[in-house]
Design an enzyme around this catalytic site. Structure first.
Site, PDB file in Angstrom:
ATOM      1  N   ARG A   1      45.689  44.745  94.901  1.00 28.50           N
ATOM      2  CA  ARG A   1      45.705  45.663  95.849  1.00 28.50           C
ATOM      3  C   ARG A   1      46.670  45.431  96.897  1.00 28.50           C
ATOM      4  O   ARG A   1      47.129  46.082  97.760  1.00 28.50           O
ATOM      5  CB  ARG A   1      44.323  45.438  96.322  1.00 28.50           C
ATOM      6  CG  ARG A   1      43.725  44.234  97.058  1.00 28.50           C
ATOM      7  CD  ARG A   1      42.357  43.873  97.016  1.00 28.50           C
ATOM      8  NE  ARG A   1      41.580  43.774  95.666  1.00 28.50           N
ATOM      9  CZ  ARG A   1      40.506  43.508  95.534  1.00 28.50           C
ATOM     10  NH1 ARG A   1      39.827  43.460  96.805  1.00 28.50           N
ATOM     11  NH2 ARG A   1      39.917  43.265  94.242  1.00 28.50           N
TER      12      ARG A   1
ATOM     13  N   LYS B   1      42.848  31.016  88.339  1.00 28.11           N
ATOM     14  CA  LYS B   1      41.943  31.281  87.391  1.00 28.11           C
ATOM     15  C   LYS B   1      41.690  30.406  86.457  1.00 28.11           C
ATOM     16  O   LYS B   1      42.153  29.315  86.123  1.00 28.11           O
ATOM     17  CB  LYS B   1      42.783  32.804  86.581  1.00 28.11           C
ATOM     18  CG  LYS B   1      42.725  33.806  87.194  1.00 28.11           C
ATOM     19  CD  LYS B   1      43.441  34.944  86.248  1.00 28.11           C
ATOM     20  CE  LYS B   1      43.709  36.344  87.170  1.00 28.11           C
ATOM     21  NZ  LYS B   1      42.602  37.015  87.330  1.00 28.11           N
TER      22      LYS B   1
END
Length: 491
Positions: free
Chosen positions: A347, A273
């Site tokens: 996920r 990130k």
């Protein structure tokens, strides 16, 4: 804080601060009583427009030395029940700002219906408890402590006490559950590790008569949770799968299952990130914190439901052995997943948890996750995104969202979105590109929920606030508790 409920007179009340309703431009009888003792001062201020007409507007008065109370908060209650609830929340915030040692709320005198009195007491107490929270556990000098020790709720007659007691109990439970969720969310990543979350779950279970099981690395490997374990691989912190059970319903009643994403720190992994605001990635376990906070509230209320909580928790870190873009992993369900972006890791841990929870033959499954920045782009920081494979379940959650004022909006799961998850090399890819990112993430999860009714709450925009007011919000604990309070009617 000690709460008492009884009929009281504001002119004789010795509490340090009084909370009094105003409805439009008129004064309810209880406020008119204090107005008379003040020689019409309240009426003059309302007529002059010093208290705005918008529901929830407040005005603080210093009272005459002839009265026992020192201050009064006037609250614009509006003309309907929703306005009255907004007034209750605003009054709690104003009271917290004054920080008295004792107070009395007369807001219930403005409520016409029994249900309105209960809902009003709940809204006021819930807001009051959450306003008491201070994120100062790691400060050497603590924030200014809340002094409020005595809180009275006044009602017009003794027959109203039962309704206020019901609202008080619900408000306390919700406030306590939200504050637990906030405290866990605000904890730094070097404290709130997967092991720490497991310890907190075990403590919660001991204190509330719950069952708690914690599965570790070897057990996860034996279950075939290759997707979950692949995310955890780059971290020095070992993963955990936390399982909580609350049995408040009939033995034969199928449970509601809550699955909470528990990434205790998300660096993005190899798909690192940007550095700006990366500290906020400690909040990537707010789905897990929500499950624990919801269990806390449900246990305190003693709701007649059976509840299972499943929390996959790990860190997502870059390392020489970390999951890489292009890797293919095998999920517990047997589906292979091409990992195109290691920052789409939530996920990957949820899919194995969603497979695991099927062993409990749940009536419904609701997962809660800070899943996608795309949901923040779609709905901002106001509204939680809802996806579901069952319309009745979605409707029940939306009804609970409206009642609890925990704003939620349903988004689609159309078959066409699944096309974006196709992979040349595996059964599916873990991302579907930028278009409809929140939707394709939910579509990914839906591939693992075909055996039961399922809903997904994307709380990436609502689980915490940034900026000067940075901190976890405790959402969507109110939505989930209200859903469970209506259950099984809402199932």
């Amino acid at each position: 804080m000690e709460f008492t409920i009884k009929p009281l007179s504001p002119a004789l009340d010795s509490a340090e601060c009084l909370i009094l309703p105003v409805t439009g431009s008129s004064l309810p009888a209880v406020t008119a009583e204090l107005d008379a003792a003040l020689g019409g001062r309240i009426g003059e201020l309302v007529t002059a427009g010093d208290l705005a007409a918008k529901a929830g507007s407040t005005l603080t008065l210093l009272l005459s030395g002839a009265l026992a109370a020192k201050k009064a908060i006037l609250v614009q209650a509006g003309e309907d029940e929703q306005s009255l609830l907004a007034a209750a929340r605003a009054a709690a915030r104003a009271l917290a700002g004054l920080n008295p040692a004792s107070a009395t709320s007369y807001l219930a005198h403005a409520a016409g219906k029994k249900s309105a009195r209960s809902a009003l007491a709940q809204a006021f107490v819930q807001a009051l408890i959450t306003e008491q929270y201070r994120p100062d556990s790691w400060k050497s000098e603590k924030d200014t402590p809340r002094k409020l020790a005595q809180m009275q709720l006044s009602c017009a007659k003794k027959g109203d006490i039962a309704e206020l007691e019901s609202g008080l109990a619900a408000g306390l439970a919700l406030g306590h559950g939200m504050n637990l969720t906030r405290e866990l969310g605000n904890a730094p990543g070097n404290v709130c590790t997967p092991a720490y979350l497991a310890e907190q779950a075990q403590q919660l279970a001991r204190e509330n008569g719950l069952k708690c099981q914690v599965l570790e690395q070897a057990e996860l490997e034996a279950l075939g949770m290759g997707s979950f374990l692949a995310v955890a691989r780059g971290s020095a912190q070992a993963p955990r799968l936390i399982v909580l059970e609350y049995r408040g319903g009939k033995k034969a009643q199928k449970p509601v299952a809550l699955v909470g994403k528990g990434i205790t720190f998300d660096s993005g992994g190899i798909s690192l990130k940007p550095g700006e605001a990366m500290d906020e990635m400690k909040y990537d376990m707010c789905g897990a914190a929500t499950v624990l906070g919801t269990f806390r509230a449900v246990a305190e209320l003693g709701l007649p439901v059976n509840l299972v909580g499943v929390i996959p928790t790990c860190e997502n870190m870059p390392a020489g052995n970390a999951l890489k873009p292009g890797d293919i992993v095998t999920s517990m369900a047997g589906l292979t997943i091409e990992v195109l972006n290691t920052d789409a890791e939530g996920r990957l841990i949820l899919c194995d948890a969603l497979t695991y929870v099927g062993k409990y033959q749940p009536e419904v499954v609701i997962d809660i996750a800070t899943l996608t920045g795309a949901c923040v782009i779609a709905l901002g920081h106001v509204t939680t995104g809802l996806f579901a494979n069952d319309d009745a379940l979605a409707d029940a959650l939306l009804a609970a969202a409206k009642t609890s004022d925990d704003k939620t909006w349903r988004l689609p799961l159309f078959d066409e979105y699944h096309e974006q998850l196709k992979s040349n090399f595996a059964d599916l890819a873990n991302i579907g590109g930028r278009p409809g990112g929140a939707v394709t993430a939910a579509c990914f999860l839906s591939r693992f929920t075909k055996d039961y009714r399922w809903a997904h709450l994307d709380i990436a925009g609502t689980a915490w606030k940034s900026g000067a007011a940075k901190g976890a919000t405790g959402r969507p604990v109110p939505l989930l508790v209200e859903f469970l309070r209506q259950y099984p009617a809402g199932k």
